[in-house]
Design an enzyme around this catalytic site. Structure first.
Site, mmCIF file in Angstrom:
data_model
loop_
_atom_site.group_PDB
_atom_site.id
_atom_site.type_symbol
_atom_site.label_atom_id
_atom_site.label_comp_id
_atom_site.label_asym_id
_atom_site.label_seq_id
_atom_site.Cartn_x
_atom_site.Cartn_y
_atom_site.Cartn_z
ATOM 1 N N VAL A 1 4.599 4.503 2.738
ATOM 2 C CA VAL A 1 4.473 3.276 1.947
ATOM 3 C C VAL A 1 4.510 2.112 2.929
ATOM 4 O O VAL A 1 5.318 2.095 3.856
ATOM 5 C CB VAL A 1 5.634 3.131 0.930
ATOM 6 C CG1 VAL A 1 5.457 1.865 0.104
ATOM 7 C CG2 VAL A 1 5.718 4.353 0.036
ATOM 8 N N VAL A 2 3.619 1.142 2.741
ATOM 9 C CA VAL A 2 3.575 -0.016 3.630
ATOM 10 C C VAL A 2 4.052 -1.249 2.872
ATOM 11 O O VAL A 2 3.619 -1.504 1.739
ATOM 12 C CB VAL A 2 2.153 -0.248 4.183
ATOM 13 C CG1 VAL A 2 2.126 -1.480 5.085
ATOM 14 C CG2 VAL A 2 1.670 0.981 4.952
ATOM 15 N N GLY B 1 0.455 5.736 0.413
ATOM 16 C CA GLY B 1 -0.306 6.965 0.577
ATOM 17 C C GLY B 1 0.582 8.158 0.257
ATOM 18 O O GLY B 1 1.694 8.006 -0.267
ATOM 19 N N THR B 2 0.078 9.343 0.588
ATOM 20 C CA THR B 2 0.831 10.563 0.294
ATOM 21 C C THR B 2 2.157 10.598 1.041
ATOM 22 O O THR B 2 3.171 11.022 0.504
ATOM 23 C CB THR B 2 -0.003 11.799 0.693
ATOM 24 O OG1 THR B 2 -1.293 11.693 0.068
ATOM 25 C CG2 THR B 2 0.674 13.081 0.241
ATOM 26 N N TYR B 3 2.151 10.148 2.269
ATOM 27 C CA TYR B 3 3.326 10.305 3.124
ATOM 28 C C TYR B 3 3.974 8.993 3.558
ATOM 29 O O TYR B 3 4.993 9.018 4.227
ATOM 30 C CB TYR B 3 2.955 11.099 4.382
ATOM 31 C CG TYR B 3 2.336 12.442 4.068
ATOM 32 C CD1 TYR B 3 3.027 13.387 3.309
ATOM 33 C CD2 TYR B 3 1.058 12.770 4.507
ATOM 34 C CE1 TYR B 3 2.469 14.614 3.011
ATOM 35 C CE2 TYR B 3 0.490 14.002 4.217
ATOM 36 C CZ TYR B 3 1.199 14.922 3.467
ATOM 37 O OH TYR B 3 0.640 16.141 3.174
ATOM 38 N N LYS C 1 6.926 2.745 5.947
ATOM 39 C CA LYS C 1 8.018 3.683 5.666
ATOM 40 C C LYS C 1 7.434 5.084 5.484
ATOM 41 O O LYS C 1 6.682 5.343 4.544
ATOM 42 C CB LYS C 1 8.775 3.256 4.399
ATOM 43 C CG LYS C 1 9.979 4.139 4.092
ATOM 44 C CD LYS C 1 10.775 3.617 2.905
ATOM 45 C CE LYS C 1 10.101 3.965 1.599
ATOM 46 N NZ LYS C 1 10.928 3.638 0.417
ATOM 47 N N GLY D 1 0.830 -1.207 0.000
ATOM 48 C CA GLY D 1 0.000 0.000 0.000
ATOM 49 C C GLY D 1 0.855 1.245 0.000
ATOM 50 O O GLY D 1 2.008 1.224 0.440
ATOM 51 N N ASP E 1 -9.693 8.420 15.005
ATOM 52 C CA ASP E 1 -9.878 8.029 13.606
ATOM 53 C C ASP E 1 -10.361 6.590 13.511
ATOM 54 O O ASP E 1 -9.857 5.796 12.709
ATOM 55 C CB ASP E 1 -8.596 8.216 12.798
ATOM 56 C CG ASP E 1 -8.869 8.237 11.286
ATOM 57 O OD1 ASP E 1 -10.035 8.486 10.895
ATOM 58 O OD2 ASP E 1 -7.937 8.004 10.504
#
Length: 376
Positions: free
Chosen positions: A28-29, A24-26, A45, A22, A137
């Protein structure tokens, strides 16, 4: 190389990143493993270089709170190391999440299954709240599922402590569909009740198999809430018209929960209504919820190891093991019925079927877990 750099280098060698799962913007998995044992882990990361002031606050929060929280219903942070301009969080590897399970239409839920997921959610949340930490969240894809069926609260990037009741906090937290009305009205002083509202929305979603209050904008979110639960009055929620961002949204009548959740028991609807109470101070707490009659009445919660899992999992429960004759589609409408011969389950004996599985979950011990980790 100084001692800190050497320790970091040794930590880095301990973990191997295998496959990206996966991004995202900030962050990485990756799916990864421990080099010496082969144990599966998740490596998150975080791209530190993306931020003007260095490290993203959400990364700091996630590390801070996961280092403090050790509970079987909270994801475990195993290690932290840096590499170049990245911060790497090593987390326990979990197979699935509740959103995947809800969306998998091949799975049929029993009331006992929903009760088990709710018990584990409240249990993890009670531990966070007892340690003065708000999650801020909660939503189905932040409730991860381990291979043994245990549900774990994850993604603490918006979490914060709330030890000082007079401290201002941002209202721009919690994914919109799970955000309580006090935050939508700009409340800056709040406590554990904001997480409880989110859990109520998840509870409803488990029963409906679709999001309960899906607003498109903040204003539409309020309208969606009020259409479902009625427009609050000063008697329902004293002082709400004085909140910073209050605007009249329209008058909607209160619709009984029974009209939508037609198959739910009285205890189910009672607990759901207590999580979705407008007045935050009257909303049930996680500790109170765990002692609610919903969890001790029949059917008892399914043992975590017996819960439905996606069909990709080797331990998923086949239809042959499910009682009943229809799944519930969104908004309680009957979905396509499975063939009758697929839906009968042999019961070894009435006693076996009615054994108090709540006792197996050991709610008394749940409330006592981790007392030494309290944050003052």
């Amino acid at each position: 190389m100084d001692a800190v750099e050497q320790a970091n280098a040794e930590r880095q060698k301990r973990w191997v990143k295998d496959q990206k799962v996966g991004e995202g913007t900030y962050a990485v998995v990756y799916r990864g493993r421990e080099a010496s044992t082969g144990r599966k882990v998740a490596v998150k990361k975080i791209k530190v270089g993306q931020f003007k002031d260095g490290l993203d606050m959400s990364a700091i929060r996630e590390v801070k709170y996961l280092r403090e929280l050790h509970h079987q219903n909270v994801i475990e942070l195993l290690d932290v190391f840096s590499s170049k301009t990245n911060l790497n969080l090593v987390l326990e590897f979990l197979d699935s999440d509740l959103e995947i399970i809800i969306k998998d239409r091949s799975l049929v839920f029993l009331p006992a299954d929903i009760k088990s997921w709710m018990a584990m959610t409240f249990r993890g949340l009670e531990f966070c709240h007892r340690n003065f930490i708000l999650h801020r969240d909660l939503k189905p894809n932040n409730l991860l599922i381990a291979s043994n069926g245990q549900l774990k609260l994850a993604d603490f990037g918006l979490a914060r402590d709330f030890a000082d009741p007079g401290y201002k906090m941002t209202c721009q937290v919690i994914t919109r569909w799970y955000r309580p009305p006090e935050l939508l009205f700009g409340c800056r002083y709040y406590s554990t009740a904001v997480d409880i509202w989110s859990v109520g929305c998840i509870f409803a979603e488990l029963m409906l198999r679709t999001p309960y209050l899906p607003g498109e904008t903040d204003m539409d979110q309020l309208k969606t809430i009020f259409r479902a639960l009625g427009t609050p009055t000063e008697e329902d929620w004293p002082g709400h018209t004085k909140l910073p961002d209050y605007v009249p949204v329209g008058q909607f009548p209160r619709t009984p929960l029974r009209d939508l959740f037609t198959a739910a028991s009285g205890d189910t609807l009672n607990l759901l209504s207590k999580t979705l109470t407008y007045e935050p101070r009257k909303r049930i707490s996680a500790k109170e919820a765990l002692h609610h009659p919903y969890f001790t009445s029949l059917p008892y919660p399914t043992h975590p190891s017996k819960l439905p899992k996606p069909l990709s999992s080797h331990s998923s429960r086949p239809l042959e093991e499910v009682d009943g004759n229809v799944d519930l589609a969104p908004h309680g409408a009957p979905a396509k019925a499975a063939p009758p011969n697929k839906l009968k389950r042999k019961l070894s004996s009435p006693i076996d079927d009615l054994r108090p599985l709540a006792r197996r979950l050991d709610f008394g011990q749940m409330l006592g877990d981790g007392g030494s980790n309290d944050v003052c």
